[in-house]
Design a protein around this motif. Sequence first.
Motif, mmCIF file in Angstrom:
data_model
loop_
_atom_site.group_PDB
_atom_site.id
_atom_site.type_symbol
_atom_site.label_atom_id
_atom_site.label_comp_id
_atom_site.label_asym_id
_atom_site.label_seq_id
_atom_site.Cartn_x
_atom_site.Cartn_y
_atom_site.Cartn_z
ATOM 1 N N LEU A 452 3.383 -19.467 21.844
ATOM 2 C CA LEU A 452 3.865 -18.142 21.449
ATOM 3 C C LEU A 452 4.320 -18.161 19.997
ATOM 4 O O LEU A 452 5.109 -19.015 19.595
ATOM 5 N N PHE A 453 3.791 -17.212 19.215
ATOM 6 C CA PHE A 453 4.262 -17.014 17.845
ATOM 7 C C PHE A 453 4.985 -15.677 17.794
ATOM 8 O O PHE A 453 4.386 -14.618 17.988
ATOM 9 N N VAL A 454 6.304 -15.730 17.568
ATOM 10 C CA VAL A 454 7.134 -14.535 17.473
ATOM 11 C C VAL A 454 7.113 -14.069 16.020
ATOM 12 O O VAL A 454 7.636 -14.746 15.130
ATOM 13 N N LEU A 455 6.491 -12.908 15.777
ATOM 14 C CA LEU A 455 6.375 -12.355 14.433
ATOM 15 C C LEU A 455 7.469 -11.313 14.227
ATOM 16 O O LEU A 455 7.621 -10.398 15.039
ATOM 17 N N MET A 456 8.246 -11.436 13.134
ATOM 18 C CA MET A 456 9.407 -10.573 12.896
ATOM 19 C C MET A 456 9.150 -9.699 11.671
ATOM 20 O O MET A 456 8.767 -10.212 10.610
ATOM 21 N N SER A 540 10.076 -11.074 4.099
ATOM 22 C CA SER A 540 11.152 -10.198 3.646
ATOM 23 C C SER A 540 12.287 -10.247 4.678
ATOM 24 O O SER A 540 12.794 -11.341 4.962
ATOM 25 N N TYR A 541 12.663 -9.126 5.298
ATOM 26 C CA TYR A 541 13.735 -9.210 6.294
ATOM 27 C C TYR A 541 13.322 -10.095 7.462
ATOM 28 O O TYR A 541 14.162 -10.750 8.087
ATOM 29 N N GLY A 542 12.017 -10.146 7.751
ATOM 30 C CA GLY A 542 11.539 -11.086 8.761
ATOM 31 C C GLY A 542 11.759 -12.520 8.335
ATOM 32 O O GLY A 542 12.028 -13.399 9.160
ATOM 33 N N GLY A 543 11.659 -12.782 7.018
ATOM 34 C CA GLY A 543 11.990 -14.103 6.492
ATOM 35 C C GLY A 543 13.475 -14.383 6.567
ATOM 36 O O GLY A 543 13.895 -15.516 6.847
ATOM 37 N N HIS A 544 14.305 -13.344 6.316
ATOM 38 C CA HIS A 544 15.752 -13.508 6.488
ATOM 39 C C HIS A 544 16.055 -13.941 7.920
ATOM 40 O O HIS A 544 16.853 -14.861 8.160
ATOM 41 N N LEU A 545 15.403 -13.262 8.867
ATOM 42 C CA LEU A 545 15.653 -13.561 10.280
ATOM 43 C C LEU A 545 15.149 -14.951 10.659
ATOM 44 O O LEU A 545 15.751 -15.622 11.507
ATOM 45 N N ALA A 546 14.066 -15.396 10.035
ATOM 46 C CA ALA A 546 13.598 -16.762 10.288
ATOM 47 C C ALA A 546 14.664 -17.762 9.860
ATOM 48 O O ALA A 546 14.931 -18.765 10.554
ATOM 49 N N ASN A 547 15.296 -17.493 8.719
ATOM 50 C CA ASN A 547 16.360 -18.386 8.258
ATOM 51 C C ASN A 547 17.601 -18.285 9.153
ATOM 52 O O ASN A 547 18.331 -19.272 9.329
ATOM 53 N N TRP A 548 17.855 -17.098 9.714
ATOM 54 C CA TRP A 548 18.960 -16.971 10.667
ATOM 55 C C TRP A 548 18.662 -17.759 11.938
ATOM 56 O O TRP A 548 19.556 -18.397 12.508
ATOM 57 N N ALA A 563 9.482 -14.949 1.433
ATOM 58 C CA ALA A 563 10.417 -14.057 0.731
ATOM 59 C C ALA A 563 11.668 -13.814 1.555
ATOM 60 O O ALA A 563 12.139 -12.681 1.687
ATOM 61 N N GLY A 564 12.212 -14.871 2.111
ATOM 62 C CA GLY A 564 13.387 -14.740 2.949
ATOM 63 C C GLY A 564 14.653 -15.210 2.251
ATOM 64 O O GLY A 564 14.647 -16.212 1.539
ATOM 65 N N LEU A 565 15.759 -14.507 2.457
ATOM 66 C CA LEU A 565 17.028 -14.955 1.893
ATOM 67 C C LEU A 565 17.641 -16.016 2.800
ATOM 68 O O LEU A 565 17.522 -15.944 4.023
ATOM 69 N N VAL A 566 18.265 -16.987 2.186
ATOM 70 C CA VAL A 566 19.048 -17.957 2.940
ATOM 71 C C VAL A 566 20.521 -17.815 2.608
ATOM 72 O O VAL A 566 21.383 -18.235 3.358
ATOM 73 N N ASN A 567 20.808 -17.183 1.476
ATOM 74 C CA ASN A 567 22.183 -17.002 1.019
ATOM 75 C C ASN A 567 22.364 -15.541 0.631
ATOM 76 O O ASN A 567 21.976 -15.120 -0.457
ATOM 77 N N SER A 568 22.942 -14.759 1.520
ATOM 78 C CA SER A 568 23.063 -13.320 1.281
ATOM 79 C C SER A 568 23.996 -13.005 0.118
ATOM 80 O O SER A 568 23.864 -11.949 -0.518
ATOM 81 N N VAL A 616 6.853 -17.980 -1.398
ATOM 82 C CA VAL A 616 7.496 -16.959 -2.222
ATOM 83 C C VAL A 616 6.601 -16.637 -3.407
ATOM 84 O O VAL A 616 5.871 -17.497 -3.911
ATOM 85 N N GLY A 617 6.628 -15.375 -3.833
ATOM 86 C CA GLY A 617 5.963 -14.969 -5.066
ATOM 87 C C GLY A 617 6.898 -15.166 -6.240
ATOM 88 O O GLY A 617 8.069 -14.782 -6.192
ATOM 89 N N GLU A 618 6.394 -15.763 -7.302
ATOM 90 C CA GLU A 618 7.253 -16.088 -8.445
ATOM 91 C C GLU A 618 7.800 -14.834 -9.122
ATOM 92 O O GLU A 618 8.861 -14.874 -9.755
ATOM 93 N N ASN A 619 7.107 -13.705 -8.996
ATOM 94 C CA ASN A 619 7.548 -12.457 -9.629
ATOM 95 C C ASN A 619 8.209 -11.496 -8.650
ATOM 96 O O ASN A 619 8.215 -10.286 -8.873
ATOM 97 N N ASP A 620 8.755 -12.029 -7.581
ATOM 98 C CA ASP A 620 9.441 -11.198 -6.595
ATOM 99 C C ASP A 620 10.861 -10.932 -7.064
ATOM 100 O O ASP A 620 11.673 -11.849 -7.135
ATOM 101 N N PHE A 621 11.163 -9.666 -7.383
ATOM 102 C CA PHE A 621 12.519 -9.316 -7.798
ATOM 103 C C PHE A 621 13.329 -8.694 -6.663
ATOM 104 O O PHE A 621 14.522 -8.473 -6.810
ATOM 105 N N ARG A 622 12.691 -8.407 -5.534
ATOM 106 C CA ARG A 622 13.420 -7.864 -4.391
ATOM 107 C C ARG A 622 14.160 -8.982 -3.652
ATOM 108 O O ARG A 622 15.332 -8.857 -3.304
ATOM 109 N N VAL A 623 13.469 -10.078 -3.362
ATOM 110 C CA VAL A 623 14.104 -11.292 -2.824
ATOM 111 C C VAL A 623 13.738 -12.409 -3.795
ATOM 112 O O VAL A 623 12.776 -13.151 -3.579
ATOM 113 N N PRO A 624 14.486 -12.517 -4.881
ATOM 114 C CA PRO A 624 14.086 -13.414 -5.966
ATOM 115 C C PRO A 624 13.919 -14.862 -5.523
ATOM 116 O O PRO A 624 14.491 -15.314 -4.521
#
Length: 676
Positions: A452-456, A540-548, A563-568, A616-624
């Motif tokens: 099973l692959f859970v996609l967020m 993006s937020y799915g990447g945030h949730l992967a880190n959670w 493109a997931g945050l690990v440090n909000s 991650v994209g090097e030019n991502d300014f939304r989730v740098p």
Amino acid sequence: MKKILLIVLFACGFNALAQKPAMTHERMWLLKKIGTPALSPSGKWVIYSRTETSYNLDEQSTDLWLAAADGSTEPRKITNSKGGEDNYFWHPTLHQIFFTAKREGDEVAQLYRLNLDLGGEAQRMTNISTGVLTPKISSDGSKIAFTSRVFATAFTDSLSKKLAEEKKKIKTKARVYTSFPIRYWDSWLDDKQSHVYVMDLTASKPAPKNIFSQVRLVESKGFQLGSFSFSPDNAQIVFAATTEYNTGAFQSATSHLYSVSIAGGAEKLLSTDAMNYSQVQFSEDGKYLISTGHTNGNKIYYVDRIYRFAWPSMEGRTELASGLDRPVNDWEVSGNSIFASIEDQGVDRVVQISIASGEVKPTLGGESGSITGLSVAGEAMAYTYQHIAAPAEVFVWNAGKSIAISKANDAALSTMDLPKSEVFWTKSSRGKMIRSIILRPAGFDASKKYPLFVLMHGGPAISFKDTFNFRWNPYVLGSTDYVIVMTDYTGSVGYGEKFAQDIQFDPFKGPGNEILEAAADAIKRYSFIDASRQAAGGASYGGHLANWMQATTSHFKCLVAHAGLVNSEVQWGTSDVIWGRELMNGGAPWVPTKTWKEQNPMRFAANFKTPMFMTVGENDFRVPINNTLENWSIHQRLQVPSKLIVFPGENHWILNPDNSKFHYQEVRNWLGMYLK
């Protein structure tokens, strides 16, 4: 006995040959991309754009196609140039279309006109150095208005050219800012702003004129233009705009409604309430101005509502469809009604809203698939329809039946094994009903057990709709190997404003638990899922949730975060938007709110154990990129199996076809390593 054996072997071989292949990246990428339709005023013809895709971007092309709206003729290509056409629309009385394009010699998009009665090449209508954006034609066909990005004081094209040349001569290449924001998605912001231009098509030599030369709003550093429309008498431009764009560090900007004469002059403020307005249109009889808008408050999400004003008095503001409580994708005024595509529990369906009473009637769609890109003329309505297994195609609804027009991908899709998705609902531990989609792998065998692959999904204010996805396509990710489950956790849209707002102060824990509970429910429902082999991932937020998930559970064999945050806390200060993050967490990062302390993945780094794949994209300014680099450093410091891929030149999305193919391959390689 030998004869029987030969028959069996022949039958097995025939079945093997008859088995359709799974969708691959190549098969997905080479599907045609169809743009939104535009019906002629008579309702007899429809135009749309069609992109011929290629891994070689120099070979990729976009052109306009024309078809009879009743489906009686096959669509035919009516443009053929290297520069793709966009922003296309019909003349209200003549058999002519207009569009923007970069043709040979164009450095920026210009406006073109194509006379369909005469045929031949399109006629270039403008030669403005700053380019043409979002053109619209007046109801009588005599004028066209469009926007162009210019320096605030450049009210003539000659001055725009002069200022641009002076900028080029400055040797110091420094960016200087005194207010927020300073960048957006993948671009650093400059000191240009959008102005409205009007050109008279009845003149012997139509020339665009900047009608904002005396508009005082442009003097504000926080000026930003929204949508606009001709007034019913075609003598004014009505537009939405804000002067608070530069206050985004500490509040949500509010846009008001204004008008200005097409001859120029000062603007007139039309809306005096505290609403934040966006789109504007007029009723066909000219009696009402229709606008979408919402209040700005302390919530992280608001559904845009539809409002009616008496015109030109602007009295009697009335909310239409007040009980709808669903996001509006796009809408068209026709006759005494508004036809709107709305997002409703995973599908985009069409409703008809009475301008007089606000009554809402279901019109089209609702069970599956998604309908958007509406164009209405008389009794006909053109639209794009797509679902999870097929990208958008143009259809026309008329006389109670739906007519397929473009059919660009029917043949290609018919050659692939694309299992039908299924929706199931889970009652969460918090008592909410949570919707999920399950997708079986190609070549599905009910007697087998599949990982099973859970996609967020990202957002969080989006949802897993019944739409086709080129960036995280579940058919390509799952192929013949994995069951895919996609869950609309709290914060998703299409389930009412409150459901989307409930993620506030609970950005990861509640949604994460709902995702885990939905996966557990899927395992109970579907015996072909192997509970011992599960992975999760998203962007993006799915990447945030992967880190959670990494921070709070060892449930999964591996994780994927793009493109997931690990440090909000770091994300708050480096992203291109910050105010919404304060609203989400209940204050600034230096305020010790419970959310900042208890729902920041990095604070639980000691728990990181699951193998993690990061991109991650090097030019991502939304989730740098700094968040992904910090995540990588944590994993390497703790010696957790991990892999990092950085895409130079890419932004929040991986758009280059070769990079996209490589990304899919690497995600599947990572899953294969841990889900065997």
